[in-house]
Design a protein around this motif. Structure first.
Motif, PDB file in Angstrom:
ATOM      1  N   SER A   1       0.820  -1.222   0.000  1.00  0.00           N
ATOM      2  CA  SER A   1       0.000   0.000   0.000  1.00  0.00           C
ATOM      3  C   SER A   1       0.850   1.268   0.000  1.00  0.00           C
ATOM      4  N   ASP A   2       2.003   1.220   0.618  1.00  0.00           N
ATOM      5  CA  ASP A   2       2.814   2.439   0.749  1.00  0.00           C
ATOM      6  C   ASP A   2       3.239   2.996  -0.604  1.00  0.00           C
ATOM      7  N   GLU A   3       3.486   2.095  -1.555  1.00  0.00           N
ATOM      8  CA  GLU A   3       3.950   2.534  -2.871  1.00  0.00           C
ATOM      9  C   GLU A   3       2.930   3.435  -3.564  1.00  0.00           C
ATOM     10  N   LEU A   4       1.657   3.261  -3.245  1.00  0.00           N
ATOM     11  CA  LEU A   4       0.628   4.067  -3.890  1.00  0.00           C
ATOM     12  C   LEU A   4       0.830   5.552  -3.642  1.00  0.00           C
ATOM     13  N   PHE A   5       1.512   5.880  -2.558  1.00  0.00           N
ATOM     14  CA  PHE A   5       1.655   7.284  -2.147  1.00  0.00           C
ATOM     15  C   PHE A   5       3.091   7.772  -2.307  1.00  0.00           C
ATOM     16  N   SER A   6       3.864   7.023  -3.059  1.00  0.00           N
ATOM     17  CA  SER A   6       5.261   7.385  -3.270  1.00  0.00           C
ATOM     18  C   SER A   6       5.401   8.388  -4.410  1.00  0.00           C
ATOM     19  N   ASP A   7       6.188   9.411  -4.175  1.00  0.00           N
ATOM     20  CA  ASP A   7       6.451  10.420  -5.217  1.00  0.00           C
ATOM     21  C   ASP A   7       7.708  10.081  -6.012  1.00  0.00           C
ATOM     22  N   ASP A   8       8.168   8.828  -5.926  1.00  0.00           N
ATOM     23  CA  ASP A   8       9.460   8.480  -6.520  1.00  0.00           C
ATOM     24  C   ASP A   8       9.503   8.637  -8.033  1.00  0.00           C
ATOM     25  N   SER A   9       8.343   8.613  -8.668  1.00  0.00           N
ATOM     26  CA  SER A   9       8.337   8.681 -10.133  1.00  0.00           C
ATOM     27  C   SER A   9       7.978  10.068 -10.642  1.00  0.00           C
ATOM     28  N   LEU A  10       7.864  11.038  -9.761  1.00  0.00           N
ATOM     29  CA  LEU A  10       7.496  12.380 -10.228  1.00  0.00           C
ATOM     30  C   LEU A  10       8.591  12.927 -11.146  1.00  0.00           C
ATOM     31  N   PRO A  11       8.203  13.579 -12.237  1.00  0.00           N
ATOM     32  CA  PRO A  11       9.204  14.102 -13.184  1.00  0.00           C
ATOM     33  C   PRO A  11       9.933  15.307 -12.615  1.00  0.00           C
ATOM     34  N   THR A  12      11.005  15.629 -13.257  1.00  0.00           N
ATOM     35  CA  THR A  12      11.783  16.809 -12.868  1.00  0.00           C
ATOM     36  C   THR A  12      11.932  17.715 -14.086  1.00  0.00           C
ATOM     37  N   GLY A  13      12.448  18.903 -13.851  1.00  0.00           N
ATOM     38  CA  GLY A  13      12.758  19.828 -14.935  1.00  0.00           C
ATOM     39  C   GLY A  13      11.535  20.235 -15.733  1.00  0.00           C
ATOM     40  N   GLN A  14      11.659  20.174 -17.052  1.00  0.00           N
ATOM     41  CA  GLN A  14      10.591  20.611 -17.935  1.00  0.00           C
ATOM     42  C   GLN A  14       9.312  19.799 -17.734  1.00  0.00           C
ATOM     43  N   ASP A  15       9.461  18.501 -17.546  1.00  0.00           N
ATOM     44  CA  ASP A  15       8.291  17.655 -17.366  1.00  0.00           C
ATOM     45  C   ASP A  15       7.524  18.031 -16.108  1.00  0.00           C
ATOM     46  N   ALA A  16       8.251  18.360 -15.047  1.00  0.00           N
ATOM     47  CA  ALA A  16       7.593  18.754 -13.803  1.00  0.00           C
ATOM     48  C   ALA A  16       6.775  20.019 -14.021  1.00  0.00           C
ATOM     49  N   ALA A  17       7.333  20.950 -14.770  1.00  0.00           N
ATOM     50  CA  ALA A  17       6.607  22.187 -15.054  1.00  0.00           C
ATOM     51  C   ALA A  17       5.366  21.901 -15.891  1.00  0.00           C
ATOM     52  N   ALA A  18       5.488  20.937 -16.815  1.00  0.00           N
ATOM     53  CA  ALA A  18       4.358  20.605 -17.688  1.00  0.00           C
ATOM     54  C   ALA A  18       3.218  19.955 -16.923  1.00  0.00           C
ATOM     55  N   LEU A  19       3.544  19.308 -15.821  1.00  0.00           N
ATOM     56  CA  LEU A  19       2.510  18.598 -15.049  1.00  0.00           C
ATOM     57  C   LEU A  19       2.032  19.395 -13.844  1.00  0.00           C
ATOM     58  N   ALA A  20       2.651  20.510 -13.573  1.00  0.00           N
ATOM     59  CA  ALA A  20       2.302  21.284 -12.381  1.00  0.00           C
ATOM     60  C   ALA A  20       0.834  21.666 -12.387  1.00  0.00           C
ATOM     61  N   GLY A  21       0.138  21.284 -11.337  1.00  0.00           N
ATOM     62  CA  GLY A  21      -1.288  21.612 -11.230  1.00  0.00           C
ATOM     63  C   GLY A  21      -2.197  20.682 -12.003  1.00  0.00           C
ATOM     64  N   ILE A  22      -1.630  19.851 -12.876  1.00  0.00           N
ATOM     65  CA  ILE A  22      -2.439  18.935 -13.690  1.00  0.00           C
ATOM     66  C   ILE A  22      -2.508  17.571 -13.026  1.00  0.00           C
ATOM     67  N   ALA A  23      -1.351  17.016 -12.680  1.00  0.00           N
ATOM     68  CA  ALA A  23      -1.295  15.690 -12.062  1.00  0.00           C
ATOM     69  C   ALA A  23      -1.514  15.802 -10.551  1.00  0.00           C
ATOM     70  N   VAL A  24      -1.895  14.690  -9.958  1.00  0.00           N
ATOM     71  CA  VAL A  24      -2.075  14.621  -8.505  1.00  0.00           C
ATOM     72  C   VAL A  24      -0.790  14.080  -7.883  1.00  0.00           C
ATOM     73  N   THR A  25      -0.251  14.788  -6.914  1.00  0.00           N
ATOM     74  CA  THR A  25       0.939  14.313  -6.211  1.00  0.00           C
ATOM     75  C   THR A  25       0.537  13.132  -5.322  1.00  0.00           C
ATOM     76  N   PRO A  26       1.120  11.940  -5.546  1.00  0.00           N
ATOM     77  CA  PRO A  26       0.683  10.749  -4.798  1.00  0.00           C
ATOM     78  C   PRO A  26       0.683  10.932  -3.281  1.00  0.00           C
ATOM     79  N   SER A  27       1.729  11.565  -2.744  1.00  0.00           N
ATOM     80  CA  SER A  27       1.815  11.701  -1.287  1.00  0.00           C
ATOM     81  C   SER A  27       0.671  12.529  -0.718  1.00  0.00           C
ATOM     82  N   SER A  28       0.054  13.364  -1.547  1.00  0.00           N
ATOM     83  CA  SER A  28      -1.046  14.200  -1.056  1.00  0.00           C
ATOM     84  C   SER A  28      -2.296  13.380  -0.753  1.00  0.00           C
ATOM     85  N   LEU A  29      -2.324  12.119  -1.213  1.00  0.00           N
ATOM     86  CA  LEU A  29      -3.492  11.267  -1.008  1.00  0.00           C
ATOM     87  C   LEU A  29      -3.390  10.448   0.278  1.00  0.00           C
TER      88      LEU A  29
END
Length: 279
Positions: free
Chosen positions: A194-222
């Motif tokens: 269950s813990d993996e469901l809330f892991s942010d380990d796969s969140l993108p960085t750099g340009q991709d992070a900016a492209a997803l900002a506000g669009i994707a749900v941050t897993p740890s926030s759940l």
């Protein structure tokens, strides 16, 4: 950011309408949004395939129908998400489901775990449904209209899925000594994933992070919502919230348990033997 954030999405959202909408507007998902949708689509697809193994094997006829319906709902979520993801790369939902190899799947490891007995399946579904409710509730507010539309439709269905597994959790937890024992064993087996469901380990960085900002749900926030709900349900059923160490995870990075390969082999065999075949 997706290329059609201001475009209205119809309420009757289906994989076919998603494909048509993308074709009509020539505005598919960006690469970053597509990779995010791919992970969510793989989660739903793999769990749908796993639940499908219960067809004709459930403990009672009514349950056979219930688990089949849940599997079909999840398959619908997967089709929509994979159709949207594939729009970034010129691939169809079938291309992504049937013609990728195991390391290319990015589902969380919980969803590929074997069904075990009925109680183990209920434990997995309880965790999954509680997670999906938080995810789709948050994603339904995404400014990406395709993701928010898919999430809003899925939310109504996963609400039923959670009720189904919570009712069984109560029945088995407060049933006979044997049903209690098996339900607890099922929880102990699935909880470590269950813990993996809330892991942010796969969140993108750099340009991709900016492209997803506000669009994707941050897993740890759940995590907070899940922790407020699931342990309470377990306790109300007279069961104990597991305390074993969590599994390492890595599903979003293509790291899987030994159970995914055989699942994919069965799911993909027909499409790979007869590529391009149609009814």
């Amino acid at each position: 950011m997706s290329g059609h954030s201001n475009r209205a999405i119809g309420t009757a959202l289906t994989p076919e309408s998603i494909k048509q909408s993308i074709t009509d507007t020539d505005a598919g998902a960006s690469d970053a949004v597509a990779r995010y949708a791919l992970g969510l689509g793989d989660d739903a697809l793999v769990l749908a395939q796993r639940l499908g193994e219960w067809v004709t094997n459930a403990p009672e006829l009514e349950e056979d129908v219930a688990l089949s319906n849940i599997a079909l709902d999840l398959l619908g979520h997967a089709r929509s998400l994979l159709t949207y993801a594939g729009s970034a790369w010129g691939q169809s939902e079938d291309d992504l489901a049937y013609f990728r190899d195991e390391p290319q799947f990015v589902n969380r490891q919980l969803f590929e775990q074997p069904n075990g007995d009925f109680a183990q399946t209920i434990a997995r579904q309880l965790i999954a449904s509680a997670y999906f409710i938080g995810l789709y509730r948050a994603l339904s507010a995404s400014p990406d209209p395709m993701l928010s539309g898919i999430a809003a439709k899925a939310l109504k269905e996963v609400d039923y899925h959670l009720d189904h597994s919570a009712q069984w959790l109560l029945r088995l937890g407060q049933g006979t000594a044997e049903s209690h024992r098996r339900m607890q064993r099922g929880l102990d087996t699935m909880w470590v994933f269950s813990d993996e469901l809330f892991s942010d380990d796969s969140l993108p960085t750099g340009q991709d992070a900016a492209a997803l900002a506000g669009i994707a749900v941050t897993p740890s926030s759940l995590r907070e919502g899940f922790d407020a709900l699931v342990p309470r349900l377990i306790t109300e059923a007279g069961l104990t919230v597991p305390s074993a160490p969590y599994a390492r995870g890595g599903g979003r990075l293509g790291v899987h348990t030994e159970y995914l390969g055989p699942l994919l082999a069965e799911m993909q065999v027909l499409a790979r033997v007869h590529p391009g075949a149609s009814w």
